[in-house]
Design a protein around this motif. Structure first.
Motif, mmCIF file in Angstrom:
data_model
loop_
_atom_site.group_PDB
_atom_site.id
_atom_site.type_symbol
_atom_site.label_atom_id
_atom_site.label_comp_id
_atom_site.label_asym_id
_atom_site.label_seq_id
_atom_site.Cartn_x
_atom_site.Cartn_y
_atom_site.Cartn_z
ATOM 1 N N TYR A 5 0.839 -1.200 0.000
ATOM 2 C CA TYR A 5 0.000 0.000 0.000
ATOM 3 C C TYR A 5 0.878 1.256 0.000
ATOM 4 N N PHE A 6 0.453 2.251 -0.756
ATOM 5 C CA PHE A 6 1.118 3.551 -0.767
ATOM 6 C C PHE A 6 0.077 4.628 -0.459
ATOM 7 N N PRO A 7 0.330 5.474 0.528
ATOM 8 C CA PRO A 7 -0.634 6.533 0.839
ATOM 9 C C PRO A 7 -0.709 7.540 -0.302
ATOM 10 N N PRO A 8 -1.849 8.189 -0.476
ATOM 11 C CA PRO A 8 -1.990 9.168 -1.558
ATOM 12 C C PRO A 8 -1.074 10.368 -1.360
ATOM 13 N N ASN A 9 -0.756 11.036 -2.459
ATOM 14 C CA ASN A 9 0.141 12.197 -2.427
ATOM 15 C C ASN A 9 -0.616 13.518 -2.388
ATOM 16 N N ASP A 10 -1.900 13.482 -2.064
ATOM 17 C CA ASP A 10 -2.731 14.685 -2.169
ATOM 18 C C ASP A 10 -2.709 15.562 -0.931
ATOM 19 N N GLY A 11 -1.863 15.233 0.020
ATOM 20 C CA GLY A 11 -1.760 16.056 1.223
ATOM 21 C C GLY A 11 -2.802 15.724 2.275
ATOM 22 N N SER A 12 -3.668 14.757 1.994
ATOM 23 C CA SER A 12 -4.691 14.372 2.970
ATOM 24 C C SER A 12 -4.063 13.523 4.064
ATOM 25 N N ALA A 13 -4.840 13.325 5.129
ATOM 26 C CA ALA A 13 -4.357 12.508 6.242
ATOM 27 C C ALA A 13 -4.644 11.026 6.011
ATOM 28 N N THR A 14 -5.172 10.683 4.829
ATOM 29 C CA THR A 14 -5.543 9.294 4.543
ATOM 30 C C THR A 14 -4.313 8.392 4.529
ATOM 31 N N TRP A 15 -4.395 7.316 5.303
ATOM 32 C CA TRP A 15 -3.332 6.310 5.304
ATOM 33 C C TRP A 15 -3.950 5.034 5.863
ATOM 34 N N LEU A 55 12.128 14.278 -5.723
ATOM 35 C CA LEU A 55 11.919 13.261 -4.696
ATOM 36 C C LEU A 55 10.769 13.628 -3.761
ATOM 37 N N ARG A 56 10.910 14.708 -3.039
ATOM 38 C CA ARG A 56 9.939 15.047 -1.991
ATOM 39 C C ARG A 56 8.496 15.050 -2.499
ATOM 40 N N ASP A 57 8.249 15.829 -3.540
ATOM 41 C CA ASP A 57 6.873 16.005 -4.005
ATOM 42 C C ASP A 57 6.312 14.743 -4.657
ATOM 43 N N LYS A 58 7.193 13.914 -5.202
ATOM 44 C CA LYS A 58 6.730 12.715 -5.906
ATOM 45 C C LYS A 58 6.240 11.625 -4.960
ATOM 46 N N ILE A 59 6.642 11.700 -3.693
ATOM 47 C CA ILE A 59 6.165 10.693 -2.744
ATOM 48 C C ILE A 59 5.361 11.341 -1.603
ATOM 49 N N GLY A 60 5.009 12.612 -1.772
ATOM 50 C CA GLY A 60 4.116 13.264 -0.826
ATOM 51 C C GLY A 60 4.726 13.629 0.503
ATOM 52 N N MET A 61 6.039 13.895 0.527
ATOM 53 C CA MET A 61 6.699 14.317 1.769
ATOM 54 C C MET A 61 6.419 15.808 1.990
ATOM 55 N N THR A 62 5.245 16.120 2.468
ATOM 56 C CA THR A 62 4.809 17.512 2.557
ATOM 57 C C THR A 62 5.481 18.248 3.709
ATOM 58 N N GLY A 63 5.788 19.506 3.458
ATOM 59 C CA GLY A 63 6.184 20.408 4.526
ATOM 60 C C GLY A 63 7.621 20.339 4.999
ATOM 61 N N MET A 88 9.000 11.135 6.940
ATOM 62 C CA MET A 88 10.110 10.191 7.083
ATOM 63 C C MET A 88 9.640 8.770 6.782
ATOM 64 N N ALA A 89 8.423 8.445 7.216
ATOM 65 C CA ALA A 89 7.869 7.114 6.956
ATOM 66 C C ALA A 89 7.656 6.896 5.458
ATOM 67 N N ARG A 90 7.270 7.936 4.735
ATOM 68 C CA ARG A 90 7.105 7.823 3.279
ATOM 69 C C ARG A 90 8.436 7.478 2.610
ATOM 70 N N PHE A 91 9.497 8.135 3.047
ATOM 71 C CA PHE A 91 10.803 7.810 2.465
ATOM 72 C C PHE A 91 11.215 6.391 2.835
ATOM 73 N N GLY A 92 10.897 5.965 4.044
ATOM 74 C CA GLY A 92 11.171 4.591 4.420
ATOM 75 C C GLY A 92 10.418 3.602 3.540
ATOM 76 N N LEU A 93 9.179 3.938 3.200
ATOM 77 C CA LEU A 93 8.384 3.070 2.333
ATOM 78 C C LEU A 93 8.951 3.030 0.916
ATOM 79 N N LEU A 94 9.389 4.168 0.410
ATOM 80 C CA LEU A 94 10.076 4.187 -0.883
ATOM 81 C C LEU A 94 11.302 3.287 -0.846
#
Length: 357
Positions: free
Chosen positions: A30-40, A205-213, A233-239
């Motif tokens: 599973y990959f969380p969406p990159n839309d900035g939402s809190a969905t995971w 990198l950052r924007d392509k995996i949704g590492m916001t802020g 940080m968790a998104r980068f770990g998942l990548l």
């Protein structure tokens, strides 16, 4: 004829069993969406059949050891997400040297775009005189030497990476020493891309995996440190668990990522391209030329690779368990501060292992 009929029935029966729709398929990543939402998406300890009785002792230990955030992902889904000591999901915190692996990833992206070749010498991109080493010695230093921490430059002179502070000690490739000269990789990317380092990092990198802020903040001495919330940080770990792929899209070349997470040189078996590698027979630590026997974190799985930062910033990646674990916080043991690899790692993994029993 009867025997042939019975054999046919057996074959049909076996085929039916092997294709039974009631069999449980392997859960998809599973990959969380990159839309900035809190969905995971989440999974529970019970869903995984883990030991619920081990959860509270682990949380107590994390709280007692100055942790600010702790996240566990399995197959990309959040199993644990806990915050301590005034920290919350939106609070930024520094990655320290765990963020070196961000530079590793972006260097690989730049190579894939033809901006650089890690086997070329650094002076091909920065010009000569970027160190105070004799020219012949400076020209031995490749981009890969910076990734592997075997540039041969003096690691005892502090974080400053001005030419005067980058002094020759040994030929490149003959001495392993943890050194902040790695930040020259960011200069190479900026020079070859014609962009600032943060801009290239953000777009590639950052924007392509949704590492916001998140943001690179200067900590002095030309050293830029990455800050973000824990989920970034968790998104980068998942990548990293998916070896450079994000939801079917290649962000970092897989072959390069495989090189980054395996031994990169002969001097320190536990070091790749700024990733620490468990399961090796020996290792070396920063600020010493001693070689130690065994694994860097004996209680952790042998196939784990990790991004480790000062004051116990952690990204643990375990492919065999499809597991990513994030820890951010203050130093776990103030009486024994380290660059990132400490006795805390082994103690923490003892608590984590209790979850699986």
């Amino acid at each position: 004829m009867k025997n042939i009929f019975l054999l046919s029935l057996l074959v049909v029966s076996l085929f039916s069993c092997s294709s039974d729709s009631s069999s449980t398929p392997e859960e998809q990543m599973y990959f969380p969406p990159n839309d900035g939402s809190a969905t995971w998406e989440t999974k529970t300890i019970a869903d995984l059949g883990w030991n619920q009785n081990a959860v509270q002792p682990l949380l107590n230990y994390l709280n007692e050891t100055n942790t600010k955030s702790f996240i566990v992902l399995v197959n990309g889904r959040i199993v644990m997400e806990n915050y301590f000591n005034g920290h919350n999901a939106s609070s930024p915190w520094y990655w320290a040297s765990a963020g070196k692996t961000l530079t590793t990833a972006v260097t690989g992206i730049a190579q894939d775009e033809g901006l650089l070749n890690i086997n070329n010498k650094v002076s091909d991109y920065l010009g000569t005189g970027w160190t105070s080493a004799p020219l012949a010695k400076e020209n031995l230093i490749t981009v890969k030497n910076l990734l592997s921490m075997n540039s041969g430059l003096n690691d005892a002179l502090g974080d400053n990476v001005s030419p005067a502070n980058l002094q020759y000690v040994a030929d490149a490739g003959t001495r392993w020493a943890y050194h902040n000269v790695y930040v020259k990789l960011q200069d190479i990317v900026a020079t070859t891309s014609g962009q600032t380092w943060p801009n290239y990092f953000n777009t590639k990198l950052r924007d392509k995996i949704g590492m916001t802020g998140g943001a690179w903040l200067n900590s002095g001495e030309d050293l830029s440190v990455y800050w973000s919330n824990s989920r970034s940080m968790a998104r980068f770990g998942l990548l990293s668990l998916n070896r450079g792929k994000w939801n079917g899209t290649t962000i970092v070349n897989e072959n390069y990522f495989n090189q980054a997470t395996t031994t990169s040189q002969t001097l320190n078996q536990a070091y790749g391209y700024m990733w620490w590698i468990n399961g090796t027979s020996s290792f070396r630590l920063p600020q010493t030329q001693f070689q130690f026997s065994g694994e860097i974190i004996p209680n952790a799985p042998a196939d784990m690779y990790a991004a480790l930062g000062k004051n116990d910033q952690k990204i643990y990646v375990v492919p065999s368990k499809k597991l990513v674990i994030i820890r951010m916080g203050e130093v776990a043991n103030p009486s024994n501060p380290t660059f990132g690899l400490s006795g805390f790692d082994n103690e923490l993994w003892s608590k984590i292992n209790d979850l699986f029993e």
